[in-house]
Design an enzyme around this catalytic site. Structure first.
Site, mmCIF file in Angstrom:
data_model
loop_
_atom_site.group_PDB
_atom_site.id
_atom_site.type_symbol
_atom_site.label_atom_id
_atom_site.label_comp_id
_atom_site.label_asym_id
_atom_site.label_seq_id
_atom_site.Cartn_x
_atom_site.Cartn_y
_atom_site.Cartn_z
ATOM 1 N N ASP A 38 0.842 -1.198 0.000
ATOM 2 C CA ASP A 38 0.000 0.000 0.000
ATOM 3 C C ASP A 38 0.874 1.244 0.000
ATOM 4 O OD1 ASP A 38 -2.550 -1.399 0.258
ATOM 5 O OD2 ASP A 38 -1.856 -1.897 2.270
ATOM 6 N N ASP B 137 2.545 8.854 14.501
ATOM 7 C CA ASP B 137 2.718 8.089 15.727
ATOM 8 C C ASP B 137 4.136 7.570 15.943
ATOM 9 O OD1 ASP B 137 2.500 6.308 13.612
ATOM 10 O OD2 ASP B 137 0.550 5.539 14.231
ATOM 11 N N ASP C 193 0.734 5.535 0.557
ATOM 12 C CA ASP C 193 0.038 6.755 0.969
ATOM 13 C C ASP C 193 0.865 7.951 0.547
ATOM 14 O OD1 ASP C 193 -1.854 5.142 2.165
ATOM 15 O OD2 ASP C 193 -0.909 5.228 4.128
#
Length: 514
Positions: free
Chosen positions: A75, A175, A77
């Site tokens: 994936d 995070d 982003d």
């Protein structure tokens, strides 16, 4: 200490001190060694399109981490300084989603084969003391949050975070250090503010900022920490001690998180290709209970032979790049409940209604209204209701079964049952051959089943006759010996009277013919 004392005198809370935004480091390609050929072409297209319009745009998150580790990401982003509206305007098929965090999905392809590149706007790192306060929580304050861009509840949990800012503040809002790097495929540079590259080399999963505060801002980070630790355990990564220490104490913060969000995070935990490792990580951190009721059941049954086989099968499929469905995995986890209740109800009910009622009872007690009545629940129901139908291999039933959309899932479920000895493996082998055969071969397979059933139906009657008292005058039951063998063989057979079939219109049968 002096800064804390001054803040105390001025009435400032420790949480309102200026956050550490890190130090910007630009790492060139010859140092980090990322292979640009492993970057998805669609992600490259998104970055180039935004940069051509004058915006900053980078590949971010786990994709950069995997590329640094020499792994091919699944994936991608993208992060940019363009607002969601500006991103949407740049692409023909783009959709703004989310309330808590507004992001854009840029869609490539159609139908089941479509791919999504998730694009987020750089966020400002705002002090919680400067945010708008909300009395309720994420589940009960949607109307109150409607016009807010940055809001927190009484515990400090961020309920809205849609204030845009520069890249360094966006990095501080992320995070873990290994997920807070920005890769520009056009220049080949990686922008690193918090030592993510160094932590990747040391194989450490470290939270940016104070871990206890960050878990309070978003308790779902507890589950994310476990997921990353499980995913990267095979590469030697471990949670930093300070990052792991507050996990068990912070679990109570999940009580106010919407059940639907916890359900989605649970599925991510179990479908990343590291389901068994995730369960081991939950146990290692003392989180085997208390995160989510259904997840508690998953962890409790992880050592069950059938459930473990399902986890191994899911991990294998993810590793091979094959699709996986949460309905299949949850159907395996809850099958023992369905099977036991079905058996109890079948004592007083017909089998199929008993199965349907058993499924309803399991949905109500184990899943509730989160997803048990939606598509996921419908798929689980179909997998379960197929199981007794696999026993019926006559007529048009098998032809109809193999044409069903969910046949493969139902068959795979039945195959797992055979693998652990719950049903005969011969049945699973027959269905596998039937599903892959041509029409002629299928007819042969059905004929074999018919002959086998006829043989089984005759066998009990022959057995009962042999145990009956032997009629003296019937040559079939005479003792065969040296003197009587030929006599028994030569005995004439008694002719059977043939009966004519009834006409289609009914009525009495015609006289029997000799």
């Amino acid at each position: 200490m002096i800064k804390q004392f001054i803040n105390k005198l001025m009435g400032k809370s420790p949480d309102s001190t200026k956050p550490n935004l890190g130090k910007r480091q630009v790492v060139p390609a010859k140092v980090h060694g990322i292979n640009v050929d492993w970057v998805d072409e669609r992600a490259l297209n998104v970055v180039r399109t935004l940069q051509d319009r004058g915006f900053e745009a980078y590949i971010v998150g786990g994709a950069v981490r995997d590329l640094l580790l020499g792994l091919k990401p699944k994936d991608f982003d993208v992060a940019t300084n363009a607002t969601p509206e500006q991103v949407k305007a740049a692409f023909r098929r783009a959709f703004i989603i989310g309330r808590r965090f507004r992001i854009v999905h840029v869609v490539y392809g159609r139908g089941r084969e479509h791919d999504v590149i998730e694009v987020s706007t750089f966020r400002a790192n705002l002090d919680n003391a400067d945010a708008e306060q909300v009395k309720g929580n994420e589940r009960s304050s949607k109307q109150e949050l409607a016009n807010m861009k940055h809001a927190v509840d009484a515990s400090g949990r961020v309920l809205r975070d849609n204030v845009w800012g520069p890249q360094d503040q966006d990095a501080a809002r992320r995070d873990f250090t290994i997920n807070a790097m920005y890769y520009d495929p056009e220049t080949g540079n990686v922008i690193d503010y918090h030592g993510g590259i160094a932590d990747a080399k040391k194989k450490v999963i470290r939270m940016i900022g104070d871990p206890a505060l960050r878990y309070r801002e978003d308790p779902v980070r507890i589950i994310r920490a476990v997921r990353f630790a499980a995913k990267l355990a095979a590469s030697g990564f471990k949670l930093e001690a300070k990052t792991a220490a507050p996990l068990k104490r912070a679990v109570k913060l999940l009580a106010d998180v919407p059940q639907s969000r916890l359900f989605d995070e649970m599925l991510k935990l179990l479908q990343t290709g590291h389901a068994l490792a995730s369960i081991e990580q939950l146990k290692l951190q003392g989180l085997q209970k208390g995160i989510y009721p259904l997840l508690d059941i998953v962890v409790e049954r992880a050592d069950d032979e059938f459930v473990k086989a399902a986890f191994n099968d899911t991990d294998r499929r993810v590793g091979e790049g094959k699709p996986v469905a949460p309905s299949f995995l949850l159907a395996c986890v809850l099958w023992s409940d369905v099977r036991d209740i079905w058996a109890q109800r079948s004592v007083k009910q017909p089998s199929f209604p008993a199965l349907q009622d058993a499924i309803d009872e399991v949905f109500e007690s184990r899943i509730g209204d989160v997803s048990g009545r939606g598509k996921l629940g419908a798929d689980m129901r179909e997998i379960w209701t197929m199981q007794p139908r696999f026993d019926k291999r006559v007529g048009s039933g098998p032809w109809t079964m193999v044409e069903q959309a969910r046949f493969r899932a139902g068959f795979d479920f039945m195959r797992l049952r055979a693998d652990v000895g719950e049903i005969d493996v011969v049945l699973a082998d027959w269905w596998q051959e039937f599903s892959m055969a041509d029409d002629a071969t299928r007819e042969d397979l059905l004929q074999q089943v018919r002959l086998e059933q006829q043989k089984n139906q005759r066998a009990p009657r022959v057995h009962s006759v042999r145990r009956a008292e032997k009629p003296v005058d019937d040559p079939r039951f005479r003792e065969v010996g040296p003197d009587t063998e030929s006599a028994a063989t030569d005995a004439p057979e008694k002719k059977r009277r043939r009966r004519r079939r009834k006409p289609n219109g009914g009525g009495e049968s015609a006289p029997a013919a000799e």
